[in-house]
Write a protein that holds these residues in place. Structure first.
Motif, PDB file in Angstrom:
ATOM      1  N   MET A 155       0.840  -1.192   0.000  1.00  0.00           N
ATOM      2  CA  MET A 155       0.000   0.000   0.000  1.00  0.00           C
ATOM      3  C   MET A 155       0.881   1.250   0.000  1.00  0.00           C
ATOM      4  O   MET A 155       1.757   1.391   0.857  1.00  0.00           O
ATOM      5  N   PRO A 156       0.673   2.161  -0.968  1.00  0.00           N
ATOM      6  CA  PRO A 156       1.390   3.445  -0.908  1.00  0.00           C
ATOM      7  C   PRO A 156       0.863   4.296   0.244  1.00  0.00           C
ATOM      8  O   PRO A 156      -0.356   4.415   0.433  1.00  0.00           O
ATOM      9  N   ILE A 157       1.761   4.888   1.025  1.00  0.00           N
ATOM     10  CA  ILE A 157       1.351   5.654   2.204  1.00  0.00           C
ATOM     11  C   ILE A 157       2.183   6.931   2.321  1.00  0.00           C
ATOM     12  O   ILE A 157       3.184   7.119   1.629  1.00  0.00           O
ATOM     13  N   SER A 158       1.766   7.789   3.235  1.00  0.00           N
ATOM     14  CA  SER A 158       2.574   8.942   3.614  1.00  0.00           C
ATOM     15  C   SER A 158       3.360   8.586   4.872  1.00  0.00           C
ATOM     16  O   SER A 158       3.032   7.626   5.576  1.00  0.00           O
ATOM     17  N   ARG A 159       4.379   9.395   5.183  1.00  0.00           N
ATOM     18  CA  ARG A 159       5.185   9.068   6.375  1.00  0.00           C
ATOM     19  C   ARG A 159       4.384   9.250   7.661  1.00  0.00           C
ATOM     20  O   ARG A 159       4.683   8.620   8.676  1.00  0.00           O
ATOM     21  N   GLN A 160       3.323  10.054   7.594  1.00  0.00           N
ATOM     22  CA  GLN A 160       2.484  10.218   8.789  1.00  0.00           C
ATOM     23  C   GLN A 160       1.699   8.947   9.109  1.00  0.00           C
ATOM     24  O   GLN A 160       1.174   8.792  10.200  1.00  0.00           O
ATOM     25  N   GLU A 161       1.606   8.019   8.127  1.00  0.00           N
ATOM     26  CA  GLU A 161       0.836   6.789   8.319  1.00  0.00           C
ATOM     27  C   GLU A 161       1.689   5.603   8.748  1.00  0.00           C
ATOM     28  O   GLU A 161       1.190   4.486   8.871  1.00  0.00           O
ATOM     29  N   VAL A 162       2.976   5.860   8.977  1.00  0.00           N
ATOM     30  CA  VAL A 162       3.829   4.788   9.491  1.00  0.00           C
ATOM     31  C   VAL A 162       3.329   4.394  10.882  1.00  0.00           C
ATOM     32  O   VAL A 162       3.084   5.262  11.737  1.00  0.00           O
ATOM     33  N   GLY A 163       3.144   3.122  11.102  1.00  0.00           N
ATOM     34  CA  GLY A 163       2.606   2.636  12.369  1.00  0.00           C
ATOM     35  C   GLY A 163       1.100   2.486  12.364  1.00  0.00           C
ATOM     36  O   GLY A 163       0.531   1.890  13.285  1.00  0.00           O
ATOM     37  N   ASN A 164       0.434   3.019  11.348  1.00  0.00           N
ATOM     38  CA  ASN A 164      -1.015   2.888  11.212  1.00  0.00           C
ATOM     39  C   ASN A 164      -1.290   1.832  10.140  1.00  0.00           C
ATOM     40  O   ASN A 164      -1.097   2.079   8.945  1.00  0.00           O
ATOM     41  N   ARG A 165      -1.744   0.687  10.541  1.00  0.00           N
ATOM     42  CA  ARG A 165      -1.912  -0.428   9.619  1.00  0.00           C
ATOM     43  C   ARG A 165      -2.903  -0.113   8.503  1.00  0.00           C
ATOM     44  O   ARG A 165      -2.786  -0.651   7.393  1.00  0.00           O
ATOM     45  N   GLN A 166      -3.878   0.738   8.760  1.00  0.00           N
ATOM     46  CA  GLN A 166      -4.932   0.966   7.782  1.00  0.00           C
ATOM     47  C   GLN A 166      -4.835   2.295   7.048  1.00  0.00           C
ATOM     48  O   GLN A 166      -5.721   2.648   6.276  1.00  0.00           O
ATOM     49  N   GLY A 167      -3.738   3.038   7.247  1.00  0.00           N
ATOM     50  CA  GLY A 167      -3.546   4.293   6.539  1.00  0.00           C
ATOM     51  C   GLY A 167      -3.483   4.064   5.027  1.00  0.00           C
ATOM     52  O   GLY A 167      -2.827   3.132   4.553  1.00  0.00           O
ATOM     53  N   GLN A 168      -4.160   4.899   4.252  1.00  0.00           N
ATOM     54  CA  GLN A 168      -4.267   4.680   2.807  1.00  0.00           C
ATOM     55  C   GLN A 168      -4.429   5.986   2.035  1.00  0.00           C
ATOM     56  O   GLN A 168      -5.004   6.018   0.940  1.00  0.00           O
ATOM     57  N   SER A 169      -3.857   7.067   2.539  1.00  0.00           N
ATOM     58  CA  SER A 169      -4.101   8.382   1.932  1.00  0.00           C
ATOM     59  C   SER A 169      -3.522   8.510   0.528  1.00  0.00           C
ATOM     60  O   SER A 169      -3.980   9.344  -0.261  1.00  0.00           O
ATOM     61  N   GLN A 170      -2.520   7.704   0.185  1.00  0.00           N
ATOM     62  CA  GLN A 170      -1.878   7.822  -1.124  1.00  0.00           C
ATOM     63  C   GLN A 170      -2.439   6.821  -2.142  1.00  0.00           C
ATOM     64  O   GLN A 170      -1.993   6.780  -3.285  1.00  0.00           O
ATOM     65  N   TRP A 171      -3.416   6.049  -1.720  1.00  0.00           N
ATOM     66  CA  TRP A 171      -3.980   5.000  -2.594  1.00  0.00           C
ATOM     67  C   TRP A 171      -5.005   5.618  -3.542  1.00  0.00           C
ATOM     68  O   TRP A 171      -5.875   6.399  -3.116  1.00  0.00           O
ATOM     69  N   ASN A 172      -4.964   5.230  -4.806  1.00  0.00           N
ATOM     70  CA  ASN A 172      -5.918   5.733  -5.806  1.00  0.00           C
ATOM     71  C   ASN A 172      -7.202   4.906  -5.867  1.00  0.00           C
ATOM     72  O   ASN A 172      -8.022   5.093  -6.779  1.00  0.00           O
ATOM     73  N   LYS A 173      -7.368   3.983  -4.931  1.00  0.00           N
ATOM     74  CA  LYS A 173      -8.559   3.126  -4.807  1.00  0.00           C
ATOM     75  C   LYS A 173      -8.640   2.043  -5.893  1.00  0.00           C
ATOM     76  O   LYS A 173      -9.680   1.389  -6.048  1.00  0.00           O
ATOM     77  N   LYS A 174      -7.555   1.830  -6.589  1.00  0.00           N
ATOM     78  CA  LYS A 174      -7.501   0.786  -7.621  1.00  0.00           C
ATOM     79  C   LYS A 174      -6.521  -0.286  -7.170  1.00  0.00           C
ATOM     80  O   LYS A 174      -5.465   0.020  -6.612  1.00  0.00           O
ATOM     81  N   LEU A 175      -6.879  -1.544  -7.427  1.00  0.00           N
ATOM     82  CA  LEU A 175      -6.119  -2.673  -6.900  1.00  0.00           C
ATOM     83  C   LEU A 175      -5.600  -3.549  -8.028  1.00  0.00           C
ATOM     84  O   LEU A 175      -6.326  -3.840  -8.985  1.00  0.00           O
ATOM     85  N   ILE A 176      -4.352  -3.981  -7.899  1.00  0.00           N
ATOM     86  CA  ILE A 176      -3.740  -4.928  -8.831  1.00  0.00           C
ATOM     87  C   ILE A 176      -3.509  -6.239  -8.104  1.00  0.00           C
ATOM     88  O   ILE A 176      -2.947  -6.264  -7.009  1.00  0.00           O
ATOM     89  N   TYR A 177      -3.965  -7.342  -8.710  1.00  0.00           N
ATOM     90  CA  TYR A 177      -3.595  -8.663  -8.206  1.00  0.00           C
ATOM     91  C   TYR A 177      -2.505  -9.195  -9.123  1.00  0.00           C
ATOM     92  O   TYR A 177      -2.731  -9.414 -10.307  1.00  0.00           O
TER      93      TYR A 177
END
Length: 724
Positions: free
Chosen positions: A186-208
Motif C-alpha cells: 500500500m502506498p502511504i505517507s510518512r504520517q501513516e507509518v505505524g497505522n496499519r490501515q492508513g491509505q491516503s496515497q492509494w488511488n482506490k484501484k487494486l492490482i492482483y
C-alpha cells in the motif's frame, strides 16, 4: 587422396573423443553434486497425513457452483497466522516444503513435534517441526529507487520510514494464507507509518499480481516483497495497491482451484483492512496469464479485468502438444530411418508446428552425442534448434514422470520414494487415481496422424509419414516410468535429466506400430468441470499482450493468444471483449495496457449496464507495435491468417505465427481437444482428409499404422462432458 569417408571418420572420431571428455566431466561434477543423503539440514524426512477438507462440487461446471461462506474471520490480526487449510479446494498436500526463509521472512512456526515437515531451529538445536509453514502477519516499510531505467525496492526500519521525505513510501504486509505467503503493498505517507490501515496515497484501484513458471506442488513457494514491488513499480508510483501470493505463482502449483481459493482469501484480507477498491485488475505473465483466464472464467468477485502477458489459455491443454515434443525429438534423433533428413530443422517444423531454425545453437546440445554414443549411434552435435527443445526441454519429465519431478535437496530419499512427483499427482483429488495410486492423466495421442498437413502439402513423402507414425509411440503408463539417467563409461549412472528426450519412457514398435497413450476420460471430464480448462466462458475486459519471441524459439509462442480468442468466440459467438497486442521485444506495452484497462473499467463502473464488449473504448483495438513503441498496424483484421482462414493481415505478416504438432496433424486452432473421436482409415479417405494425396492406394499400410483408426477433428472432444 582424402575421401569424404575419411573426413567423416575423423569428424566422428573427434565427436567420440569430445563425448568421452564430456562424460568424464559429468562424472566428476556428479561426485560433488549434493546427493539426497547429503542434503540440507532443512530436509523433509517424514510425510504428514492430510485431514479431510471441503472440495467444491463441480457439476456441471465450477463457474455455475456457489462458493461456500467464509469460515475464517478476516482480517488476520498482526502477530497472528492466517488459515492453514483452504476453504473449498480439497485436502492439504504433503510433503510440503516451507520457503519462508527463501522469502527473507525467517523460519516458520513450529506446529508439531512428530518430525513432520521441515525442522525449526534455535541456534543449532531443533525445537520442533513445521508441516504447514505458518508465519505471523507482520508489517514492513519500503521505498522505491529508480536508477538507469530500473527500480529497486529498499527496506526501511520504522524510525527511518517516519522521517522519510525524499521518495515514495510503501507499507508491506506479509504472512500466510492457505499455507502460502501473501503480500499486500500500500502506498502511504510518512504520517501513516505505524497505522496499519492508513491509505491516503492509494488511488482506490487494486492490482492482483500473478506469476508464472512450471510447478507440480509440494512447495510453499518463495515470495519476496522486493520482487512484488519491482514488478509493479510504475503502478505503485501511480497510486495503485498491489497484492499477491506465492500460491498464485505457477512455479509452485497449477491447481487452479487452489489458486482461486487462495486469491479470494488474499483479496478478502485486503478488503477487510481497506474496503472495496474501485476495481481489481490482474497482471502476470505465462502461468500468471493463464491463471487470470481461468480465475476470470471460473469465479466472480476476484478480478474485474485481465492483463495476461505471454499467456496460454490454460496449462492442461498446453500439455497436449508440449508432451509431443520429446516424442518427436526422440524420433528424429534415434528412430528415424534417415536421420540426416531431419537435420534440416525447418523440415522438423512441418511436423512439430512450433518454430525451428537451422544453425540456432542449443544450450544443452552436448547431450545429443553423449546419448547417441551410449545408445550405440554415431554421435553428432545438433546443427539447429527448435522451440520444442529450446522452450520445453525437461518439462516432459518434470510434469509427466512421477519418478522425476522432485526438487532436491528438499526431500529425503525415503520421502522421494513414497511420493509420486507429477502434475497429474498434484491434481489427484480432482482427476482421481488409478489402481496403483497414480494421478490420472488427460494426455492422449491415439489416432493422431503426425505430419498429416505436411503429407497433404507434399512436403514429406508417404514413406516418411508412415515411418513417423509407426515409430513415434506414446508415453508409457506412469507405473512403468523410470527416473531419467545415463550410463557412462565404467558403469557410472547419473540420475539427472540426461536420458535424452525420455526415450526409455516411450513405447517402441515391435510386431506392430509403437503403441499410443490413451488418456483417462473421467480425468478429462473433471479437468473441464473443475475449470482447469479454459472454455472461453469469460465476459471480463481482456488485454492479452506479449512480445514477439518466435525468432528466439521462446516457449511463449504468439499463437497461444489466438487459441484463447478462438475459444472465446466459440463460446460467446464473438470475442469483442478480447484485445491482442503484440510488440517488438524492445518495447514494453504494459504501462499502456494499464492505462487502456483503466479507461475500460472506469467506463463499466460508471455504466454498470454495459457489457465489457460494449464498454470497450473505440480506440482500443488489436495492435502490433514497433521497436520504438509506435503502432505498426491496428484494427480488427491485422492478425488475420491461417488460424481464422482469412487473408494474412498486416500484423500477422510483420510477426509470423507458427502452429503446434496437433494442428499439423489436422487439428483445429482452439487446441482444446484432449481425445479425438476415431474413424476408420476408409472413412478418412472417403471424407477426403488426405487430398490431394491419393491415400486409397495405400489403404493397407495406413490400416496397419493406425489399427484403432484416425482422429476425426470435425467431431467433439470425447473427453468433454456433453452438458457443457
Amino acid at each position: 587422396m582424402i575421401t569424404a569417408e575419411v573426413v567423416m571418420g575423423k569428424k566422428t572420431g573427434f565427436i567420440f573423443l569430445i563425448t568421452l571428455i564430456l562424460g568424464a566431466i559429468l562424472v566428476a561434477v556428479f561426485r560433488y553434486y549434493p546427493h539426497h543423503d547429503e542434503a540440507s539440514t532443512r530436509q523433509i524426512n517424514a510425510i504428514a497425513q492430510p485431514n479431510a477438507n471441503t472440495l467444491l462440487n463441480f457439476t456441471p461446471h465450477v463457474s455455475n457452483v456457489p462458493r461456500p461462506a467464509e469460515s475464517f474471520e478476516f482480517p488476520i490480526a498482526l502477530g497472528e497466522t492466517g488459515p492453514m487449510t483452504n476453504l473449498y479446494s480439497g485436502p492439504n498436500q504433503y510433503p510440503f516444503f516451507c520457503m519462508t526463509q527463501e522469502s527473507e521472512l525467517g523460519q516458520p512456526l513450529v506446529d508439531n513435534q512428530q518430525g513432520l515437515g521441515i525442522p525449526v531451529y534455535s541456534g543449532e538445536q531443533v525445537i520442533g517441526y513445521s508441516k504447514d509453514c505458518s508465519l505471523p502477519s507482520q508489517l514492513f516499510y519500503f521505498t522505491l529507487i529508480e536508477q538507469g531505467g530500473s527500480f529497486s525496492a529498499v527496506r526501511l526500519n520504522e524510525e527511518t520510514a517516519r522521517s522519510h521525505h525524499s521518495s515514495p513510501l510503501f507499507r508491506v504486509e506479509q504472512g500466510t494464507i492457505n499455507r502460502f505467503i501473501y503480500t499486500l503493498v500500500m502506498p502511504i505517507s510518512r504520517q501513516e507509518v505505524g497505522n496499519r490501515q492508513g491509505q491516503s496515497q492509494w488511488n482506490k484501484k487494486l492490482i492482483y499480481q500473478f506469476n508464472g513458471g512450471s510447478g507440480i506442488g509440494y512447495r510453499q513457494g518463495r515470495q519476496k516483497a522486493t520482487r512484488v514491488m519491482t514488478r509493479q513499480a510504475q503502478q505503485l508510483l501511480d497510486g495503485y495497491a498491489v497484492i499477491s501470493s506465492s500460491g498464485n505463482k505457477t512455479s509452485y502449483t497449477y491447481n487452479m482451484l487452489l489458486a482461486e481459493d487462495t486469491a479470494r482469501r488474499v483479496k478478502r484480507q485486503f478488503v477487510s483492512l481497506y474496503g472495496e477498491p474501485l476495481y481489481t485488475v490482474g497482471i502476470g505473465g505465462s502461468g500468471g496469464g493463464l491463471a487470470q483466464y481461468l480465475i476470470g472464467q471460473n469465479s466472480q468477485g476476484i478480478l474485474d479485468g485481465l492483463i495476461p502477458l505471454y499467456s496460454y489459455p490454460d496449462m492442461i491443454t498446453q500439455t497436449t502438444y508440449a508432451l509431443d515434443c520429446d516424442l518427436l525429438n526422440n524420433y528424429f534423433t534415434f528412430r528415424a530411418d534417415n536421420p540426416k533428413a531431419w537435420r534440416d530443422w525447418e523440415r522438423r517444423r512441418l511436423i512439430e508446428g512450433l518454430n525451428a531454425i537451422n544453425e540456432f545453437p542449443q544450450k544443452a546440445g552436448f547431450l545429443q552425442p553423449l546419448n547417441q554414443l551410449m545408445a550405440g549411434f554415431a554421435p553428432s552435435f545438433p546443427d539447429g534448434n527448435s522451440e520444442c527443445i529450446n522452450g520445453y526441454f525437461g518439462l516432459s519429465a518434470f510434469i509427466n514422470n512421477p519418478r522425476q519431478g522432485f526438487l532436491r535437496p528438499f526431500f529425503s530419499d525415503e520421502v522421494i520414494a513414497q511420493t509420486r512427483w507429477s502434475y497429474w499427482q498434484d491434481l489427484k483429488h480432482i482427476f482421481g487415481t488409478d489402481e496403483q495410486g497414480f494421478g490420472k492423466s488427460t494426455w492422449d495421442n491415439v489416432g493422431v496422424q503426425y505430419g498429416l498437413n505436411a503429407l497433404r502439402e507434399g512436403h514429406i513423402s508417404f514413406d516418411e509419414f508412415i515411418h513417423i507414425n509407426h515409430h513415434i509411440g506414446g508415453w508409457k503408463p506412469q507405473s512403468e516410468m523410470r527416473q531419467e539417467e545415463i550410463a557412462l563409461p565404467l558403469g557410472t549412472r547419473i540420475p539427472i535429466w540426461l536420458t535424452l528426450w525420455g526415450n526409455h519412457n516411450i513405447t517402441k514398435a515391435s510386431d506392430g506400430p509403437a503403441s499410443r497413450h490413451s488418456g483417462s476420460i473421467p480425468a478429462m471430464e473433471q479437468a473441464y468441470r473443475s475449470g482447469q480448462v479454459f472454455i472461453g466462458k469469460v465476459d471480463l475486459p481482456i488485454i492479452d499482450a506479449r512480445h514477439y519471441l518466435e525468432n528466439e524459439l521462446d516457449m511463449h509462442h504468439m499463437s497461444a493468444s489466438f487459441y484463447s480468442r478462438v475459444r472465446i468466440a466459440q463460446h460467446k459467438g464473438h470475442s469483442d471483449n478480447h484485445v491482442i497486442w503484440v510488440a517488438h521485444k524492445d518495447h514494453n506495452p504494459t504501462t499502456a495496457a494499464f492505462a487502456a484497462m483503466d479507461t475500460w473499467l472506469l467506463t463499466m463502473k460508471q455504466n454498470p449496464q454495459l457489457s465489457a464488449a460494449a464498454a470497450k473504448p473505440v480506440s482500443l483495438q488489436d495492435t502490433c507495435f514497433n521497436e520504438d513503441g509506435s503502432i505498426y498496424a491496428a484494427g480488427s483484421s491485422v492478425f488475420d491468417g491461417q488460424w481464422n482462414n482469412k487473408p494474412q493481415g498486416q500484423c500477422q505478416s510483420r510477426f509470423p505465427m507458427f502452429s503446434t504438432s496437433r494442428i499439423q496433424a489436422g487439428g483445429g486452432w482452439a487446441g482444446d481437444l484432449f481425445k479425438c473421436a476415431l474413424v476408420s482409415v476408409e472413412t478418412a479417405i472417403e471424407k477426403g482428409w488426405y487430398l490431394p494425396f491419393n491415400a486409397r492406394a495405400h489403404l493397407d499400410i495406413l490400416k496397419k499404422t493406425f489399427p484403432e483408426g484416425v482422429c476425426d477433428y470435425t467431431g467433439r472432444d470425447v473427453g468433454r462432458p456433453s452438458d457443457l
